[in-house]
Design a protein around this motif. Structure first.
Motif, mmCIF file in Angstrom:
data_model
loop_
_atom_site.group_PDB
_atom_site.id
_atom_site.type_symbol
_atom_site.label_atom_id
_atom_site.label_comp_id
_atom_site.label_asym_id
_atom_site.label_seq_id
_atom_site.Cartn_x
_atom_site.Cartn_y
_atom_site.Cartn_z
ATOM 1 N N UNK A 72 -45.922 -34.461 18.971
ATOM 2 C CA UNK A 72 -46.972 -35.598 18.601
ATOM 3 C C UNK A 72 -46.451 -36.785 18.043
ATOM 4 N N UNK A 73 -45.595 -36.759 16.773
ATOM 5 C CA UNK A 73 -45.220 -37.887 16.356
ATOM 6 C C UNK A 73 -44.262 -38.831 17.075
ATOM 7 N N UNK A 74 -43.709 -38.429 18.112
ATOM 8 C CA UNK A 74 -43.023 -38.922 19.232
ATOM 9 C C UNK A 74 -43.921 -39.955 20.217
ATOM 10 N N UNK A 75 -45.126 -39.525 20.136
ATOM 11 C CA UNK A 75 -46.207 -40.311 21.181
ATOM 12 C C UNK A 75 -47.243 -40.827 20.341
ATOM 13 N N UNK A 76 -47.309 -40.651 19.057
ATOM 14 C CA UNK A 76 -48.289 -41.187 18.575
ATOM 15 C C UNK A 76 -47.772 -41.995 16.991
ATOM 16 N N UNK A 77 -48.438 -42.904 16.544
ATOM 17 C CA UNK A 77 -48.209 -43.486 15.331
ATOM 18 C C UNK A 77 -48.459 -42.844 14.222
ATOM 19 N N UNK A 78 -47.767 -41.823 13.725
ATOM 20 C CA UNK A 78 -48.291 -41.228 12.387
ATOM 21 C C UNK A 78 -48.592 -41.783 11.147
ATOM 22 N N UNK A 79 -47.747 -43.035 11.271
ATOM 23 C CA UNK A 79 -48.006 -43.978 9.895
ATOM 24 C C UNK A 79 -49.531 -44.511 9.967
ATOM 25 N N UNK A 80 -49.800 -45.050 11.431
ATOM 26 C CA UNK A 80 -51.222 -45.690 11.312
ATOM 27 C C UNK A 80 -52.339 -44.485 11.117
ATOM 28 N N UNK A 81 -52.087 -43.290 11.655
ATOM 29 C CA UNK A 81 -53.127 -42.370 11.484
ATOM 30 C C UNK A 81 -53.051 -42.095 10.105
ATOM 31 N N UNK A 82 -52.124 -42.088 9.004
ATOM 32 C CA UNK A 82 -52.206 -41.904 7.826
ATOM 33 C C UNK A 82 -52.782 -42.869 7.012
ATOM 34 N N UNK B 10 -59.725 -44.468 10.662
ATOM 35 C CA UNK B 10 -59.239 -44.875 11.953
ATOM 36 C C UNK B 10 -60.038 -44.230 12.970
ATOM 37 N N UNK B 11 -60.612 -45.112 13.931
ATOM 38 C CA UNK B 11 -61.527 -44.772 14.917
ATOM 39 C C UNK B 11 -60.749 -44.447 16.107
ATOM 40 N N UNK B 12 -59.417 -44.580 16.045
ATOM 41 C CA UNK B 12 -58.985 -44.039 17.463
ATOM 42 C C UNK B 12 -58.482 -42.455 17.503
ATOM 43 N N UNK B 13 -58.763 -41.733 16.432
ATOM 44 C CA UNK B 13 -58.168 -40.580 16.111
ATOM 45 C C UNK B 13 -59.638 -39.791 15.577
ATOM 46 N N UNK B 14 -59.579 -38.458 16.089
ATOM 47 C CA UNK B 14 -60.636 -37.451 15.406
ATOM 48 C C UNK B 14 -59.707 -36.118 15.000
ATOM 49 N N UNK B 15 -60.312 -35.237 14.364
ATOM 50 C CA UNK B 15 -59.575 -34.180 13.731
ATOM 51 C C UNK B 15 -60.325 -32.928 14.069
ATOM 52 N N UNK B 16 -59.599 -32.018 14.441
ATOM 53 C CA UNK B 16 -60.252 -30.666 14.766
ATOM 54 C C UNK B 16 -59.469 -29.456 13.777
ATOM 55 N N UNK B 17 -59.928 -29.292 12.937
ATOM 56 C CA UNK B 17 -59.144 -28.176 11.961
ATOM 57 C C UNK B 17 -59.516 -26.789 12.320
ATOM 58 N N UNK B 18 -58.475 -25.827 12.204
ATOM 59 C CA UNK B 18 -58.670 -24.416 12.699
ATOM 60 C C UNK B 18 -57.906 -23.500 11.460
ATOM 61 N N UNK B 19 -58.222 -22.479 11.047
ATOM 62 C CA UNK B 19 -57.763 -21.635 10.009
ATOM 63 C C UNK B 19 -57.113 -20.766 10.634
ATOM 64 N N UNK B 20 -55.709 -20.627 10.307
ATOM 65 C CA UNK B 20 -54.518 -19.719 10.919
ATOM 66 C C UNK B 20 -53.773 -19.111 9.743
ATOM 67 N N UNK B 21 -53.474 -18.044 9.749
ATOM 68 C CA UNK B 21 -52.499 -17.295 8.795
ATOM 69 C C UNK B 21 -51.294 -18.326 8.648
ATOM 70 N N UNK B 22 -50.727 -18.639 7.504
ATOM 71 C CA UNK B 22 -49.558 -19.690 7.444
ATOM 72 C C UNK B 22 -48.591 -19.579 8.395
#
Length: 235
Positions: free
Chosen positions: A214-224, A54-66
């Protein structure tokens, strides 16, 4: 010619302007998400996100305690959380897509090679201590098997700590994901120290869960639709 070049530049700029960066929090769970020697976030799940079609999105992962990762996404300060098992309680403040990100193998019970295990009922009689990783939600059928005889489940920081505690006889058994346990034992030079008891043949779906805002403002189905992690090669 110049006109076509200008149109190309404008279209490229428009495409880049629409691209959304999704912040993703995750606990450190080797080999799926972890920090390398340069403190960069890497791992199988990170590669999976970076290979999204999906070229409309990029991801920035970060490690945090659960606990912190969960709170940050719950309060809309971070966009998404991985890997997140579905629970009714979490669904009150997380948005789950229809498609899981990955299916984990069933949990196993880990014990020292020299120890024995016959049943959870027998473990209760012998006052055995059982632990799991704090960030991991046990599947209901396995949780019920442990809790039915009245055993207490201790919550441990991470898989590496739990394995060390088994070797040090501070806990008797550890219930966790076999893939994480295998890789962690290899990394910590603890291969051959443990034996495993299979608890089920079922797999457990795990999700890239999103904040409600985020889910309200973006199409999470399209992202997945652009993410496919179930073909990960895990030896």
């Amino acid at each position: 010619m110049f006109r076509y070049f200008l149109i190309f530049i404008l279209l490229s700029f428009h495409s880049q302007a629409k691209q959304v960066e999704i912040s993703v929090a995750a606990p450190e769970i080797f080999p799926f998400v972890y920090l390398n020697d340069k403190q960069e976030v890497i791992g199988l799940f990170v590669d999976c996100l970076n290979n999204s079609t999906n070229e409309n999105y990029t991801f920035k992962a970060m490690v945090l305690p659960w606990a912190r990762a969960l709170e940050e996404v719950k309060h809309n300060r971070i966009d998404a959380l991985m890997p997140a098992a579905y629970t009714k309680q979490r669904a009150k403040y997380l948005a789950y897509p229809d498609t899981p990100m990955f299916k984990f193998l069933s949990d196993v019970l880990v014990k020292k090679e020299s120890s024995s295990f016959t049943s959870f009922e027998e473990a209760k009689k012998q006052n055995k201590l059982i632990a799991k990783v704090r960030s991991k939600a046990l599947r209901e059928d396995i949780k019920a098997r442990i809790e039915s005889p009245g055993l207490t489940i201790l919550n441990i920081k991470d898989t590496k700590t739990a394995l060390k505690m088994v070797l040090q006889n501070r806990i008797d058994y550890f219930v966790g994901d076999p893939q994480m346990i295998k890789y962690t034992a290899q990394q910590a030079n603890m291969v051959g120290e443990f034996s495993f008891v299979k608890l089920s043949d079922k797999t457990s779906p795990s999700y890239l869960a999103f904040s409600k805002r985020f889910a309200k403002n973006n199409d999470i189905k399209q992202i997945m639709n652009g993410i496919s992690c179930n073909n990960l090669q895990i030896d």
